[in-house]
Design a protein around this motif. Structure first.
Motif, PDB file in Angstrom:
ATOM      1  N   SER A 132       0.882  -1.171   0.000  1.00 53.01           N
ATOM      2  CA  SER A 132       0.000   0.000   0.000  1.00 53.01           C
ATOM      3  C   SER A 132       0.917   1.218   0.000  1.00 53.01           C
ATOM      4  O   SER A 132       1.866   1.276   0.800  1.00 53.01           O
ATOM      5  CB  SER A 132      -0.869  -0.023   1.266  1.00 53.01           C
ATOM      6  N   THR A 133       0.659   2.158  -0.882  1.00 55.26           N
ATOM      7  CA  THR A 133       1.531   3.345  -0.931  1.00 55.26           C
ATOM      8  C   THR A 133       1.435   4.128   0.381  1.00 55.26           C
ATOM      9  O   THR A 133       2.420   4.725   0.819  1.00 55.26           O
ATOM     10  CB  THR A 133       1.178   4.241  -2.133  1.00 55.26           C
ATOM     11  N   ASN A 134       0.267   4.106   1.036  1.00 54.47           N
ATOM     12  CA  ASN A 134       0.163   4.793   2.340  1.00 54.47           C
ATOM     13  C   ASN A 134       1.051   4.111   3.389  1.00 54.47           C
ATOM     14  O   ASN A 134       1.712   4.773   4.178  1.00 54.47           O
ATOM     15  CB  ASN A 134      -1.286   4.784   2.847  1.00 54.47           C
TER      16      ASN A 134
ATOM     17  N   GLN B 286      -1.499  -2.159  -6.153  1.00 50.63           N
ATOM     18  CA  GLN B 286      -1.295  -2.386  -4.720  1.00 50.63           C
ATOM     19  C   GLN B 286      -1.846  -3.764  -4.365  1.00 50.63           C
ATOM     20  O   GLN B 286      -2.920  -4.152  -4.833  1.00 50.63           O
ATOM     21  CB  GLN B 286      -2.043  -1.348  -3.893  1.00 50.63           C
TER      22      GLN B 286
ATOM     23  N   ARG C 167      -5.566   0.116   0.974  1.00 50.53           N
ATOM     24  CA  ARG C 167      -6.464   0.363   2.119  1.00 50.53           C
ATOM     25  C   ARG C 167      -7.415   1.513   1.827  1.00 50.53           C
ATOM     26  O   ARG C 167      -7.015   2.535   1.276  1.00 50.53           O
ATOM     27  CB  ARG C 167      -5.641   0.692   3.368  1.00 50.53           C
ATOM     28  N   GLY C 168      -8.684   1.330   2.223  1.00 48.90           N
ATOM     29  CA  GLY C 168      -9.677   2.390   2.092  1.00 48.90           C
ATOM     30  C   GLY C 168     -10.017   2.927   3.470  1.00 48.90           C
ATOM     31  O   GLY C 168      -9.407   2.548   4.469  1.00 48.90           O
ATOM     32  N   ARG C 169     -10.999   3.826   3.501  1.00 47.22           N
ATOM     33  CA  ARG C 169     -11.415   4.387   4.789  1.00 47.22           C
ATOM     34  C   ARG C 169     -12.129   3.323   5.610  1.00 47.22           C
ATOM     35  O   ARG C 169     -12.687   2.385   5.072  1.00 47.22           O
ATOM     36  CB  ARG C 169     -12.361   5.571   4.546  1.00 47.22           C
TER      37      ARG C 169
ATOM     38  N   LYS D 261     -18.681   8.476  -7.677  1.00 46.47           N
ATOM     39  CA  LYS D 261     -17.360   8.622  -7.053  1.00 46.47           C
ATOM     40  C   LYS D 261     -16.241   8.272  -8.044  1.00 46.47           C
ATOM     41  O   LYS D 261     -16.257   7.216  -8.667  1.00 46.47           O
ATOM     42  CB  LYS D 261     -17.296   7.712  -5.819  1.00 46.47           C
TER      43      LYS D 261
END
Ligand code: BTN
Length: 247
Positions: free
Chosen positions: A18-20, A42, A46-48, A114
């Motif tokens: 994950s880049t985060n 990825q 990961r999402g919210r 979205k």
């Protein structure tokens, strides 16, 4: 890993967890910040709210790491800076008359669908400094098939190229808006641009809070980035966090 552009530091990978997560690891290893990390795909996007972000090749997956970007009291305004920068960037790739809009606090929609997922994370480092990670996933060639809301992609909106030109414009626009924000001093300009492209201004909406649901009119965004909800009896309530739905 390839060397990045000369304008900003960048690490780009074919596949990442994950880049985060990588940006957070870089911060913990003492990276000075102003670093972009991108992945062609990825494996653990990961999402919210702990959700998974499916990340096949063809979309853009990018995270920016900043250190001590703004004083703690100004951090709550950053989602608006981020969404404005991303909105302006994607608008360059959308065929008019389609227009990218922002939904409070930081969704980017086209015709109510979205286009972008944004995951902002912050972490206090052992040095006492504050790391901020801005992660964004932009649907370019793909969009999720199982989303419980409308979704679109830049290809659906007429764009015919890949993630790289979108990344270049996004990085430029983010740095431009961050300079304008100026640690919070320039938020009035950001707020006014944000309102110009906001979804649902002056419209009835439902705000879902953890403990209750409120109905009112989305009147404006206040100087701190809170949504001002006006009730039928004319009273107002500032909302700092929650989910907003427009009928
Ligand atoms: C959302 O749930 O709407 C936010 C999704 C954020 C996805 C991006 S893709 C790049 C960065 N790395 C991640 O693991 N997540 C964010």
């Amino acid at each position: 890993m390839r060397a990045g552009s000369t304008r900003y530091r960048r690490l780009s990978f074919a596949a990442v967890s994950s880049t985060n997560t990588l940006a957070l690891e870089a911060a913990r290893s003492g990276d000075p910040g102003d670093l972009w990390i991108t992945g062609e795909r990825q494996l653990e996007g990961r999402g919210r709210m702990g959700r998974k972000w499916v990340s096949e090749a063809g979309n853009l997956y990018a995270s920016w790491l900043g250190i001590d970007v703004a004083p703690p009291a100004e951090l709550a305004k950053l989602p608006f800076v981020v969404s404005l920068a991303i909105r302006n960037a994607v608008q360059r790739f959308v065929e008019p008359p389609a227009s990218a809009q922002m939904k409070w606090p930081n969704d980017i929609l086209i015709d109510g669908k979205k286009l972008v997922g944004i995951l902002l994370e912050s972490s206090r480092l052992p040095s006492g400094r504050q790391a901020l990670i801005l992660g964004c996933g932009i649907n370019i060639a793909h969009k999720p098939s199982d989303a419980p809301y409308g979704v679109t992609s830049l290809q659906d909106e007429g764009y015919r190229s890949g993630p790289e030109p979108v990344f270049e414009v996004l990085a430029e626009e983010w740095h431009r808006q961050l300079l304008r924000f100026d640690g919070g001093a320039g938020f009035a300009h950001i707020r006014s641009d944000w309102l110009e492209h906001a979804v649902g201004l002056s419209r009835p909406c439902t705000v879902r809070l953890p403990d209750r649901t409120l109905e009112g009119i989305f009147e404006t965004l206040d100087a701190d980035g809170r949504l001002i909800l006006r009730f039928a009896d004319g009273t107002r309530r500032p909302i700092s966090a929650g989910d907003v739905f427009f009928s």
